[in-house]
Design a protein around this motif. Structure first.
Motif, short mmCIF file in Angstrom:
data_model
loop_
_atom_site.label_atom_id
_atom_site.label_comp_id
_atom_site.label_asym_id
_atom_site.label_seq_id
_atom_site.Cartn_x
_atom_site.Cartn_y
_atom_site.Cartn_z
N LEU A 110 0.54 -1.40 -0.05
CA LEU A 110 -0.12 0.10 0.58
C LEU A 110 0.80 1.38 -0.04
CD1 LEU A 110 -2.69 -0.94 2.64
CD2 LEU A 110 -2.87 -0.45 0.28
N ILE A 111 1.91 1.59 0.47
CA ILE A 111 3.22 2.74 1.02
C ILE A 111 3.16 2.62 -0.32
CG2 ILE A 111 4.88 3.75 1.69
CD1 ILE A 111 4.09 2.18 3.81
N LEU A 112 3.84 1.52 -1.36
CA LEU A 112 4.01 1.62 -2.66
C LEU A 112 3.01 2.28 -3.74
CD1 LEU A 112 6.78 -1.04 -2.87
CD2 LEU A 112 6.81 0.38 -2.90
N CYS A 113 2.15 1.47 -3.59
CA CYS A 113 0.89 2.11 -4.27
C CYS A 113 1.07 3.59 -4.31
CB CYS A 113 -0.06 1.46 -4.12
SG CYS A 113 -1.88 2.14 -4.66
N TYR A 114 0.63 4.24 -3.09
CA TYR A 114 0.59 5.34 -2.27
C TYR A 114 2.29 6.32 -3.37
CZ TYR A 114 -3.20 4.02 0.73
OH TYR A 114 -4.21 3.01 1.28
N MET A 115 2.78 5.90 -3.08
CA MET A 115 4.33 6.63 -3.37
C MET A 115 4.25 6.56 -5.00
SD MET A 115 6.92 4.27 -1.48
CE MET A 115 8.41 5.53 -2.31
N PHE A 116 3.45 5.40 -5.70
CA PHE A 116 3.44 5.45 -7.17
C PHE A 116 2.67 6.58 -7.82
CE2 PHE A 116 1.34 4.29 -11.51
CZ PHE A 116 2.30 4.32 -12.18
N VAL A 117 1.39 6.53 -6.99
CA VAL A 117 0.31 7.05 -7.33
C VAL A 117 0.70 8.69 -7.33
CG1 VAL A 117 -1.99 8.01 -6.82
CG2 VAL A 117 -1.89 6.02 -7.31
N LEU A 118 0.85 9.30 -6.52
CA LEU A 118 1.97 10.14 -5.94
C LEU A 118 2.77 11.04 -7.30
CD1 LEU A 118 2.06 13.08 -4.75
CD2 LEU A 118 3.82 12.41 -3.29
N ILE A 119 3.60 10.04 -8.21
CA ILE A 119 4.66 10.28 -8.93
C ILE A 119 3.77 10.31 -9.91
CG2 ILE A 119 6.58 9.01 -10.13
CD1 ILE A 119 7.23 8.93 -7.59
N LEU A 120 2.42 9.56 -10.08
CA LEU A 120 1.74 8.88 -11.33
C LEU A 120 1.39 10.86 -11.59
CD1 LEU A 120 0.85 7.73 -14.00
CD2 LEU A 120 -1.32 7.15 -12.59
N LEU A 121 0.47 11.42 -10.59
CA LEU A 121 0.18 12.63 -10.50
C LEU A 121 0.89 13.77 -11.27
CD1 LEU A 121 -3.10 12.20 -8.02
CD2 LEU A 121 -3.63 12.06 -10.23
N LEU A 122 2.77 13.76 -10.76
CA LEU A 122 3.10 14.96 -10.65
C LEU A 122 3.26 14.47 -12.32
CD1 LEU A 122 4.16 15.15 -7.21
CD2 LEU A 122 2.12 16.58 -8.66
N HIS A 123 3.65 13.81 -12.86
CA HIS A 123 4.62 13.06 -13.68
C HIS A 123 4.12 13.50 -15.47
CE1 HIS A 123 7.51 11.05 -16.36
NE2 HIS A 123 8.03 11.19 -15.75
N LYS A 124 5.07 14.08 -16.15
CA LYS A 124 3.79 15.60 -16.76
C LYS A 124 3.61 14.15 -18.06
CE LYS A 124 5.85 17.97 -20.74
NZ LYS A 124 6.97 19.07 -21.66
N HIS A 125 4.26 12.95 -18.40
CA HIS A 125 3.87 11.89 -18.76
C HIS A 125 3.25 11.21 -18.50
CE1 HIS A 125 6.00 13.96 -22.05
NE2 HIS A 125 7.87 14.03 -21.37
N ARG A 126 2.29 10.95 -17.81
CA ARG A 126 1.15 9.97 -16.59
C ARG A 126 0.83 9.51 -17.80
NH1 ARG A 126 -0.54 15.50 -16.65
NH2 ARG A 126 0.47 15.65 -14.83
N SER A 127 0.12 9.25 -18.85
CA SER A 127 -0.39 8.92 -19.55
C SER A 127 0.37 7.57 -19.92
CB SER A 127 -1.07 9.84 -20.68
OG SER A 127 -1.38 9.06 -21.31
N ILE A 128 1.65 7.91 -20.06
CA ILE A 128 2.65 6.57 -20.58
C ILE A 128 2.65 5.76 -19.64
CG2 ILE A 128 4.51 5.90 -21.10
CD1 ILE A 128 4.78 9.08 -23.42
#
Length: 425
Positions: free
Chosen positions: A219-237
């Motif tokens: 779960l902690i890893l999932c929250y970390m990735f979701v945060l990175i995904l939201l802030l990443h410019k190429h989140r769709s890829i």
């Protein structure tokens, strides 16, 4: 004056003027030949960036493109002269980059390499460090010589493909849940088939709360990735790649669970063959597993789904995405991610919920598939080949318009409120 009258590199400014007149660019004779004294040698070295940037600064786009085309034809026809002068292959950076901004250069080889960047060789040219990879590759440098990672020439979000990948992983998770119901009905009787010998499980005492801790790491890893995904410019890829890889691994897990039923790894599990009745009963149970993400934290208890560990797959895949799509100097984030991954694997084994081979195979398959996918995507080795379309149809479909590595760039995903825009101006 035709191009065959002597060596083009020996042309005078007057001969260049005659060539421009013959090609229909007489309006630029004064600018090129009179003001900037462009002779034959200078003409062969001209690029589109020279035409559009200072000091020439041509503003008519059609003229720039047409003149670039005839220049490239002239350069190809006189390639031998350019090679003798050390000007071939030409560096042809895209136009429009101002001085002091990051500069993009084409690189066609790695001869004389003396640096490494991302596992590929670098060389020095005009005191600027250039990235070298096989074939023409876009590399980013600054005027101060500081090297930055290769720039992708094309990174279309292609949201519709991301939606398709999300549907794909959604359906695979549903299929996995249904297969888990089927294998529960085929769990071997513990009195006839006792737990198999396992070096780790036989050596390490069971920790009752360990499996909950393994899911907490996930779960902690999932929250970390979701945060990175939201802030990443190429989140769709990023999301598209996560869904395609996760779906593929779990589809493979469906096969391994279905074809062979392993005995229960420990007496504490109290697993026994359980029939869920007709097809509708199986579907209802699958929906319960599906909605609970197969986690004990949500109250889901399953039996028989041992080869290979789905928890290990999720934890490892999230770790690799967190470390891949964050800058290399984010050492704290990478350390936390790897610690969570390794501790999560340890807790799975310490809980005696899986055999050691289940966890090892899950870790190996997940890491190899991740690295294999990204190696192909970053090098574009097989994206458009027939072999890729046959053996990796999903990869070819999802990555056909992604040109090179995805840079780790971040931006704010939400629009600023209207009152903030008014205050900021």
């Amino acid at each position: 004056m035709s191009e065959s009258d002597g060596r083009v590199s020996a042309w005078s400014c007057d001969q260049v003027a005659q060539w421009l007149q013959g090609e229909g660019f007489g309006q630029y004779v004064d600018l090129l030949c009179s003001q900037h004294r462009v002779d034959g040698l200078s003409l062969l070295a001209l690029t589109e960036a020279d035409l559009r940037g200072p000091p020439l600064s041509l503003t008519v786009l059609g003229d720039v493109k047409r003149l670039t085309i005839v220049l490239r034809r002239l350069q190809r026809e006189n390639r031998s002269e350019l090679e003798e002068l050390g000007l071939w292959p030409l560096d042809t950076p895209p136009a429009g980059l101002s001085q002091g901004a990051p500069r993009v250069e084409w690189n066609y080889g790695c001869n004389g390499a003396d640096r490494l960047c991302n596992g590929t060789e670098l060389r020095l040219r005009n005191s600027s460090r250039l990235g070298c990879v096989p074939g023409p590759t876009l590399c980013q440098t600054h005027s101060n010589g500081t090297f930055h990672q290769p720039m992708a020439g094309r990174l279309d979000p292609e949201v519709w493909k991301t939606v398709l990948s999300s549907i794909y992983v959604f359906l695979v998770c549903g299929l996995t849940s249904f297969v888990m119901v089927i294998v529960h009905e085929r769990v071997p009787d513990m009195r006839t088939y006792p737990p198999l010998p396992d070096i780790f499980l036989d050596s390490v005492p069971r920790i009752p709360w360990a499996f909950v801790m393994a899911e907490a790491c996930g779960l902690i890893l999932c929250y970390m990735f979701v945060l990175i995904l939201l802030l990443h410019k190429h989140r769709s890829i990023l999301l598209r790649r996560l869904c395609s890889l996760m779906g593929t691994v779990f589809l493979l897990r469906c096969c391994t669970m279905f074809v062979t039923s392993l005995s229960v790894p420990g007496q504490h599990l109290k697993c026994a063959s359980l029939s869920y009745g007709d097809t509708w009963g199986k579907i209802q149970r699958a929906l319960a597993i599906w909605s609970g993400f197969g986690m004990t934290l949500t109250g889901v208890q399953t039996c028989g789904d041992y080869m290979f560990s789905g928890h290990t797959v999720v934890i490892t895949m999230l770790n690799f995405f967190v470390t891949e799509y964050t800058p290399r100097n984010w050492n704290l984030i990478h350390t936390i991610s790897w610690v969570l991954n390794l501790f999560g694997i340890f807790f799975i084994l310490a809980a005696h919920e899986h055999y050691s081979i289940d966890v090892f195979i899950a870790f190996y398959i997940t890491t190899r598939l991740f690295l294999y996918y990204h190696t192909l995507a970053n090098t574009r080795a097989y994206q458009h080949s027939r072999r890729a379309r046959i053996w990796f149809p999903m990869f070819s479909f999802f990555e056909c318009n992604v040109n090179g590595p995805v840079p780790n760039q971040y931006n704010w995903p939400f629009n600023k409120p209207a009152f903030m825009k008014h205050l900021i101006g």
